[in-house]
Design an enzyme around this catalytic site. Structure first.
Site, short mmCIF file in Angstrom:
data_model
loop_
_atom_site.label_atom_id
_atom_site.label_comp_id
_atom_site.label_asym_id
_atom_site.label_seq_id
_atom_site.Cartn_x
_atom_site.Cartn_y
_atom_site.Cartn_z
N SER A 227 7.49 -12.25 4.99
CA SER A 227 6.98 -11.54 6.15
C SER A 227 8.15 -11.09 7.03
O SER A 227 9.04 -10.39 6.54
CB SER A 227 5.99 -12.43 6.90
OG SER A 227 5.24 -11.70 7.83
N ASP A 453 -2.30 -7.10 0.85
CA ASP A 453 -1.71 -7.78 2.01
C ASP A 453 -2.18 -7.12 3.31
O ASP A 453 -1.96 -5.93 3.51
CB ASP A 453 -0.18 -7.72 1.92
CG ASP A 453 0.49 -8.72 2.85
OD1 ASP A 453 0.09 -8.83 4.01
OD2 ASP A 453 1.43 -9.39 2.40
N HIS A 483 -1.62 -12.58 2.35
CA HIS A 483 -0.29 -12.28 2.89
C HIS A 483 0.76 -12.95 2.02
O HIS A 483 0.93 -14.17 2.06
CB HIS A 483 -0.23 -12.79 4.33
CG HIS A 483 1.01 -12.38 5.07
ND1 HIS A 483 1.57 -11.13 4.97
CD2 HIS A 483 1.78 -13.08 5.96
CE1 HIS A 483 2.64 -11.06 5.75
NE2 HIS A 483 2.79 -12.24 6.37
#
Length: 514
Positions: A227, A453, A483
């Protein structure tokens, strides 16, 4: 109400929060020592501080080894490297295999910005057991986070009130309240953390990473970024391309977007995830308990949120489940397909007049534990984003953009659009429109994108590959949900990532896993 980038934040960290005094602070004395020569004092890890989310000390590793923690000195201001220092909290699990085959340390950043790596790595350490055979697994609280000179803004009671506000104002009075609350939050950050606010940029954290590399004794940085961690890794590669070892970016931030474009992309991404959830629920053999068709599921959620805007439900006493808290909770559940069952339970409960599960999910996103204590993830997230991001959006500009955001997502559009005012009254100027991750001369970086995602939409992976430059980014696609990709436990993804990190085998660019 989250900053627009909060929704791409640390679901791993926030979930670990659900499932002692600070060690680090700003130093007052200048130092002349060579920080690269410092020796770390590794000891058994204490229980996480409140800023890290609280809880118990990490359990021993499967082979009985204990997690070890240390504090590394770093310059407060990298423009004055011989000046004041801060302490950065680190955690490690030493390599479990033959020491003769040890490659070095593998540094993890799990995202946020604002997530505590010191608490997240033990929570998910078993997922990386294969990598531990040849690496010391190492993570850290970045500057401004957890035990690493944490940014402080509001206290727990103030944050409870802050997160009860209406994040999608419908009239002038609600807009004024939102803007006033945002100003109060930002002013509290400046009052309580004035010294740190200019010094939590991602470029500062990247320089900290390079210091860690040297202190840990590695010639190259071996790195696993997830991320926001992919943005940090990209910035590191740009600043130090010749020092990149084996690196993997998973759940990839699009480095070419400004905050507005990123928020709009997230609106589309969370809408896609909601669509996929609704399709999954109604395609099962048994009846979906929250709708008769995918469209019915989404229509009922929209009705619930509209009703909550008028009259909140009982949540976790004395707090109520507001429209904003429910939206936040739904977003949290969309981070992982493993959470979809909790979303179904939470919606069922809410339709029966009880908002507790959706409130728990929202608390998880916001870093609030069951004792009513908040980690500093929100303070750190806003501080890092506002220090990084140059654009400042006025309420009038946001209102002009609402039709575009609503077209992207009727459910999440307003929520993410209004999040853009989080930095409007920030005390520190933002650094740039978007990060520079160009890294000519870097070793290959494996870039893993997930087609489902919600928080870092799939298109960002290809943008990262292009931005890194020719011969650097190697794209791998995972056709999945949630995610990130590696923690989905998809064998194809894990084989490719492990093959690169452990054996240096670079997969063919364009490889697809499903």
């Amino acid at each position: 109400m989250p900053n627009p980038s909060r929704l791409r934040a640390a679901v791993l960290t926030a979930s670990a929060v659900l499932l002692s005094s600070l060690l680090a602070g700003c130093g007052d004395d200048s130092q002349d020592e060579d920080l690269t020569a410092q020796k770390l004092s590794w000891k058994d890890c204490p229980a996480p501080s409140q800023a890290e989310g609280g809880g118990s000390a990490p359990s021993p590793l499967p082979n009985g080894d204990e997690w070890q923690c240390a504090t590394m000195k770093a310059p407060l201001d990298w423009d004055e490297p011989k000046g004041d220092t801060i302490g950065l909290a680190l955690i490690r699990a030493e390599a479990s295999g033959d020491r003769g085959r040890r490659i070095g340390s593998l540094l993890f950043n799990f995202g946020g910005p604002g997530g505590s790596g010191v608490t997240t790595l033990p929570a998910f350490g078993q997922d990386y057991a294969k990598l531990r055979t040849r690496y010391d697994l190492v993570s850290f609280d970045p500057r401004g986070v957890g035990r690493s000179a944490p940014v402080r803004c509001q206290n727990d009671q103030q944050l409870d009130a802050y997160f009860q506000q209406d994040g999608t104002p419908d009239d002038a009075a609600e807009r004024t309240e939102l803007l006033d609350n945002t100003k109060e939050f930002n002013a509290a950050c400046e009052k309580n953390s004035e010294k740190m606010l200019p010094r939590v940029r991602t470029t500062d954290a990247a320089r900290d990473l390079d210091l860690m590399r040297q202190v840990l004794g590695d010639a190259k940085l071996h790195y696993f970024g997830i991320s926001y961690g992919t943005e940090l890794g990209g910035v590191y590669a740009h600043l130090f391309p010749g020092r990149v070892g084996r690196a993997v970016f998973d759940a990839v931030v699009d480095p070419t977007q400004n905050p507005e474009q990123g928020s709009l992309g997230q609106a589309k991404g969370f809408q896609l995830a909601l669509d996929n959830y609704a399709e999954d629920c109604t395609s099962k053999v048994e009846d979906c308990p929250v709708g008769d068709s995918a469209q019915d599921v989404k229509d009922r959620i929209a009705t619930l949120l509209a009703d909550l805007d008028k009259k909140p439900l009982p949540g976790i006493f004395p707090r109520e489940l507001t429209q904003t808290a429910a939206t936040n909770g739904i977003a949290q559940a969309l981070y992982s397909q493993d959470f979809w069952e909790y979303l179904t339970e939470g919606l069922q409960q809410a339709y029966d007049g009880d908002g507790r599960i959706l409130m728990l999910l929202s608390d998880s996103m916001n870093g609030r534990n069951e004792n009513g204590e908040y980690s500093n993830i929100t303070a750190a997230n806003v501080s890092i984003n506002c220090a990084d991001d140059k654009p400042r959006y006025t309420p009038e500009y946001v209102r002009s953009k609402l039709p575009e955001f609503r077209a992207a997502s009727a459910l999440f559009g307003d929520f993410l659009a209004w999040g853009m005012v989080s930095c409007t009254d920030w005390a520190v100027a933002g650094a740039a429109d978007h990060p520079d991750v160009s890294a000519p001369g870097s070793a290959p970086i494996l870039v893993v994108g997930n087609t489902g995602d919600p928080a870092t939409p799939y298109e960002g992976a290809r943008k990262m590959v292009r931005a890194l430059g020719a011969g650097v980014g190697v794209e791998l696609t995972y056709k999945g949900q949630g995610h990130g990709a590696y923690d989905s436990k998809n064998r194809c993804v894990q084989s490719a990532v492990n093959g690169y990190l452990l054996d240096g085998k670079v997969p063919a660019t364009g490889t697809v896993c499903s």
